[in-house]
Enzyme design. Structure first.
Site, PDB file in Angstrom:
ATOM      1  N   SER A 286      -1.485  27.084  11.551  1.00 36.79           N
ATOM      2  CA  SER A 286      -1.700  26.229  12.929  1.00 36.79           C
ATOM      3  C   SER A 286      -3.119  26.640  13.385  1.00 36.79           C
ATOM      4  CB  SER A 286      -0.836  26.787  13.734  1.00 36.79           C
ATOM      5  OG  SER A 286      -1.217  26.388  15.127  1.00 36.79           O
ATOM      6  N   ARG A 326      -2.652 -22.422  -2.960  1.00 34.49           N
ATOM      7  CA  ARG A 326      -3.345 -21.041  -2.961  1.00 34.49           C
ATOM      8  C   ARG A 326      -3.574 -20.900  -1.381  1.00 34.49           C
ATOM      9  NH1 ARG A 326      -7.660 -19.443  -6.165  1.00 34.49           N
ATOM     10  NH2 ARG A 326      -6.453 -20.195  -7.695  1.00 34.49           N
TER      11      ARG A 326
END
Length: 500
Positions: A286, A326
């Site tokens: 921490s 496409r």
């Protein structure tokens, strides 16, 4: 230009993941497809002899400016177009005075989507090969935990509350089951080659092979075999099942990993203390509290599990919007999502493998937590065994409970009255009330204590674990049945070379 090194995605920030999925890996995969195609054309007599070697040399990713190509890709909306310009320039420089004529072998009859779709499938193939190696490492470790702790008692929990006696072996087997099933699904996903030409009709390929014994389908099959991809009956430019199937399978893996991580996160809380992650220097620290040892492996894995489903959904959203022959944007939206799913899965399996292989298990804490509920935890089993005795005694004596309750209702009353007692007194209260409710002639003290022993009410826990592990022998670290289809595929590197 800064690269994405995973600063905000620590779950996948590793050199191993970058090698398999980074921009450089994508570029190398595109080049591998182009080089492979040149080789296929030369072998079919559709490109000059020696051209494949020239293209292969030019397809060395170290020759290219990845960042520059990325910027130039905006001009044509995909990276294949600027890369092709650079590849042709490299081939031309290597093939002095057009001695070989290798330039004619570059990209002939292909379109950008052919190359990029195939390259991403190749990228995925190599990533999945590594994924399956780590997945087998995890499942082997989980199978070992299931065997070792087959009789380690713990408490089962439902809707956050204690439910029934359980075993940690069964918990590990259930973890194994979810992950092995997901891995098997991933293993079965087909990763196909794409060749269709400009509109998916193979028109240019038909012209190319007009005077050849080879057909466009033959060429596609040969390239698929060379790259280690699956051949398909036809182009799949706008049919995106290959992409969504892989996305779903990767998400199933992160789901299963997330379940394990979530359980470990809860069970490693100090007030629970049943499990702990393996320790490593600098891990779990921490920035403000020196005493903390955070379960960061599980935190990272869970973070991936929370991200993956929305990414898979994005692939489906794109697939549903592949308009025309496409699409205008849907295809383009797949690429970053597809790669991020691979990254999350790769990062997760690496962290979870380390967790599974080094998981610390504390049976004493498991027993302590099991005992918190005392004999009340056995009330389901007690009711099943004792209620018929109460009903039988009432029938034989001709007189039932004074309130007219049957055996099950009487035992529920015992539980309700026990719960009114202080927590520290509930175990003794439950025993006493049971003894008062059940005639000694119907239930001996020895039988009562047996019913209140958690080990006596585990159902088929051991057999369930055995059956789960037996259903996936290849993932349990045991010899798999002789079946060539179950073998891991040979790994193809991003220059198209088989590495075994």
């Amino acid at each position: 230009m800064d690269g994405d090194v995973g600063l905000l995605s620590p779950v996948s920030a590793s050199s191993a993941v970058a090698v398999l999925t980074g921009d450089r890996a994508v570029l190398a995969a595109i080049l591998a497809v182009e080089a492979g195609w040149a080789a296929v054309l030369e072998k079919a007599g559709l490109a000059p002899a020696g051209s494949a070697a020239v293209v292969a040399e030019a397809a060395d990713v170290d020759r290219y400016d990845v960042a520059g190509i990325a910027v130039r890709a905006q001009g044509g909306a995909n990276p294949v177009i600027p890369l092709l310009a650079d590849l042709r320039a490299e081939v031309k420089a290597l093939d002095t005075d057009n001695r070989v004529g290798a330039l004619s072998a570059v990209h002939t009859s292909l379109t950008s989507q052919d190359v990029l779709d195939s390259a991403l499938m190749l990228l995925a193939r190599n990533a999945v090969t590594d994924l399956l190696i780590d997945l087998r490492g995890i499942t082997t470790a989980l199978a070992a935990l299931a065997d070792k702790h087959a009789e380690t008692l713990c408490v089962g929990r439902s809707l956050t509350q204690h439910s029934l006696p359980f075993t940690f072996g069964l918990k590990a087997a259930q973890w194994f089951h979810g992950l092995a099933a997901a891995a098997r699904r991933l293993e079965a996903v087909e990763l196909p080659l794409q060749t269709g030409g400009a509109a998916g009709t193979l028109a240019a390929g038909t012209v190319l092979t007009r005077d050849s014994v080879e057909t466009p389908f033959d060429l596609a099959g040969n390239l698929a075999a060379q790259l280690g991809l699956a051949a398909t009956p036809g182009p799949w430019h706008t049919n995106r099942l290959a992409v969504t199937s892989l996305g779903d399978s990767l998400t199933a893996v992160t789901d299963a990993l997330g379940k394990i991580a979530s359980d470990v996160l809860f069970l490693s809380r100090p007030e629970v203390g049943e499990l702990a992650e393996p320790r490593a220097a600098g891990r779990g620290v921490s920035s403000a509290m020196p005493q903390k040892q955070n379960p960061v492996l599980s935190v990272l894995v869970r973070s991936a599990a929370l991200q993956a489903p929305s990414l898979a959904a994005q692939l489906h959203l794109a697939a549903a919007n592949f308009n025309d022959e496409r699409p205008d944007g849907a295809w383009h939206s797949e690429w970053p999502v597809f790669r991020q799913l691979l990254r999350l899965a790769l990062g997760s399996v690496g962290h979870l493998r380390e967790l599974a292989e080094g998981l610390q298990v504390f049976p004493d804490a498991m027993r302590r937590n099991l005992d918190l509920s005392g004999p009340l935890l056995l009330s389901e089993g007690v009711s099943a065994a004792v209620a018929p005795l109460l009903d039988a005694a009432a029938a034989e004596g001709g007189v039932g409970d004074t309130a007219g309750r049957n055996g099950k209702q009487q035992l529920q009353d015992v539980v309700d009255r026990t719960l009114q007692a202080p927590a520290a007194e509930q175990a003794e209260t439950y025993r006493r009330l049971l003894r008062e409710a059940v005639p000694a002639a119907a239930l001996s003290d020895e039988r009562l204590e047996e019913l209140l022993d958690p080990a006596s009410y585990l159902g088929q826990a051991a057999e369930i674990s055995r059956r789960i592990l037996a259903a996936f022998p290849d993932f349990a670290g045991k010899p798999a049945p002789a079946d060539p289809s179950q073998d891991l595929p040979a790994r193809t590197d991003l220059n198209g070379v088989s590495r075994g």
